[in-house]
Design an enzyme around this catalytic site. Structure first.
Site, PDB file in Angstrom:
ATOM      1  N   SER A 124      -4.378   6.014   4.129  1.00 10.87           N
ATOM      2  CA  SER A 124      -5.672   6.257   3.540  1.00 10.87           C
ATOM      3  C   SER A 124      -6.757   6.356   3.696  1.00 10.87           C
ATOM      4  CB  SER A 124      -4.876   4.571   2.679  1.00 10.87           C
ATOM      5  OG  SER A 124      -6.136   4.192   1.492  1.00 10.87           O
ATOM      6  N   TYR A 151      -6.683  -4.437   3.153  1.00  5.57           N
ATOM      7  CA  TYR A 151      -5.552  -3.030   2.820  1.00  5.57           C
ATOM      8  C   TYR A 151      -5.975  -1.626   3.655  1.00  5.57           C
ATOM      9  CZ  TYR A 151      -4.217   1.258   0.756  1.00  5.57           C
ATOM     10  OH  TYR A 151      -3.035   2.530   1.076  1.00  5.57           O
ATOM     11  N   LYS A 187       2.491  -0.310 -11.133  1.00  9.45           N
ATOM     12  CA  LYS A 187       1.689  -0.915  -9.784  1.00  9.45           C
ATOM     13  C   LYS A 187       0.386  -1.724 -10.272  1.00  9.45           C
ATOM     14  CE  LYS A 187      -0.079   2.070  -7.760  1.00  9.45           C
ATOM     15  NZ  LYS A 187      -0.037   1.643  -6.107  1.00  9.45           N
TER      16      LYS A 187
END
Length: 334
Positions: A124, A151, A187
């Site tokens: 990411s 995350y 989401k």
């Protein structure tokens, strides 16, 4: 290596946003010998699966059990596209993130390499933190990066593990920037601003954007590298098929746009005059907010990726008019 109708492919997170988009693109290329793994839970991402063609579905928990206890029962795969992860940047359960995003990725990668299977996984852009150290996918000292949330750290930790064990020389890690497009409905708060703004415009006729809390950025002029999902998946499959391409790759448009420019593109796609309202950013986000992201995609281009990318306006128009209007998913195209 070229993916073809004979290729056997595992897509984890295959009911999710980018995962289901990958299956859609694979279907367009004649590939249907696909095993999808995911954890469907209580949201409605199962709807992303309905238009798609695939051989079988395996629950994510069952997949992990099989790999741990009887990996041979799963058979041989040509490619594993590992998109399965908790992608909520606001998730606070660190144990869950470590198990789901780090430990399982280690197990799956080891199994892939032991079976000579091409392994492509989602890292990411969140691993870059606030961007003050740059966003260089050729950075030699990965340990210098400082992710802003758990995350990002869970993704960063596997990048570090892969490099330390030299696995990174044999696999592909994808640093997705701000991906948006069809199949993201489920989401919730992690939906793109395009999806959220579309609903706001229909309901209220206006869009709300966060005010800037830094003097060097005006309200709405915080910048992001917005990447349309149709570009993201083509980049992903290019790297999956290019066995000489290994390591970490930035996947972005290579251009930064402001939130105001994005909002204007949404209004234009709807044929409406822009009406933008600025609201205070929640306190818990202020210290973790990225004011500027832009992918350097030199390494991706050097790997042989030559396709032109959607412009911001064209991508937003395709998304809004082709999918959001009419509530369509990838595969529902007429």
């Amino acid at each position: 290596m070229s993916l073809n109708p004979e290729s056997r492919i595992l897509v984890t997170g295959g009911a999710g946003f980018i995962g289901s988009a990958l299956v859609w693109e694979l279907n367009r290329r004649g590939c249907e010998n696909i095993i999808i793994s995911d954890r469907l839970s209580t949201d409605e991402k199962w709807k992303n699966l309905v238009p798609l063609h695939f051989h079988d579905y395996v629950d994510g928990g069952d997949l992990e059990k099989h790999i741990r206890s009887s990996p041979d029962s799963l058979g041989q795969f040509d490619v594993i596209l590992h998109l399965g992860a908790c992608s909520a940047t606001t998730e606070k359960d660190a144990d869950y993130l470590m198990r789901n995003n780090y430990e399982f990725t280690k197990i799956l990668c080891k199994w892939a390499l032991e079976n000579d299977t091409r392994f492509v996984y989602a890292s990411s852009a969140a691993t870059y933190g606030d961007g003050t150290l740059g966003m260089d996918d050729q950075l030699s000292d990965l340990h210098s990066l400082r992710p802003l949330n758990m995350y990002g750290y869970s993704k960063h930790l596997f990048d570090l593990h892969a490099k330390r064990t030299r696995m990174l020389d044999k696999i592909v890690g994808l640093k997705y920037f701000n991906v948006y497009g069809p199949n993201e409905d489920h989401k919730a708060d992690m939906r793109s601003v395009v999806h959220k703004a579309y609903g706001q415009i229909l309901d209220q006729g206006k869009v709300q954007l966060f005010k800037s809390h830094r003097p060097d950025y005006k309200d709405g002029e915080q910048m992001r590298d917005f990447l349309y999902v149709k570009d993201a998946i083509r980049m992903t499959l290019h790297l999956a098929e290019t066995k000489t391409a290994n390591g970490l790759f930035n996947l972005g448009s290579g251009q930064a746009h402001t939130w105001v420019q994005l909002a204007q593109a949404i209004f234009a796609a709807l044929g409406k005059e822009p009406d933008i309202q600025f609201v205070d950013m929640p306190e818990h986000l202020q210290s973790k907010y990225q004011y500027y992201t832009c992918a350097d995609i030199t390494k991706l281009r050097a790997s042989g990726y030559t396709q032109d990318l959607y412009t911001l306006n064209d991508a937003v128009r395709d998304y809004v008019q082709g999918y959001l209007t009419g509530d369509k998913r990838l595969g529902d195209e007429s």
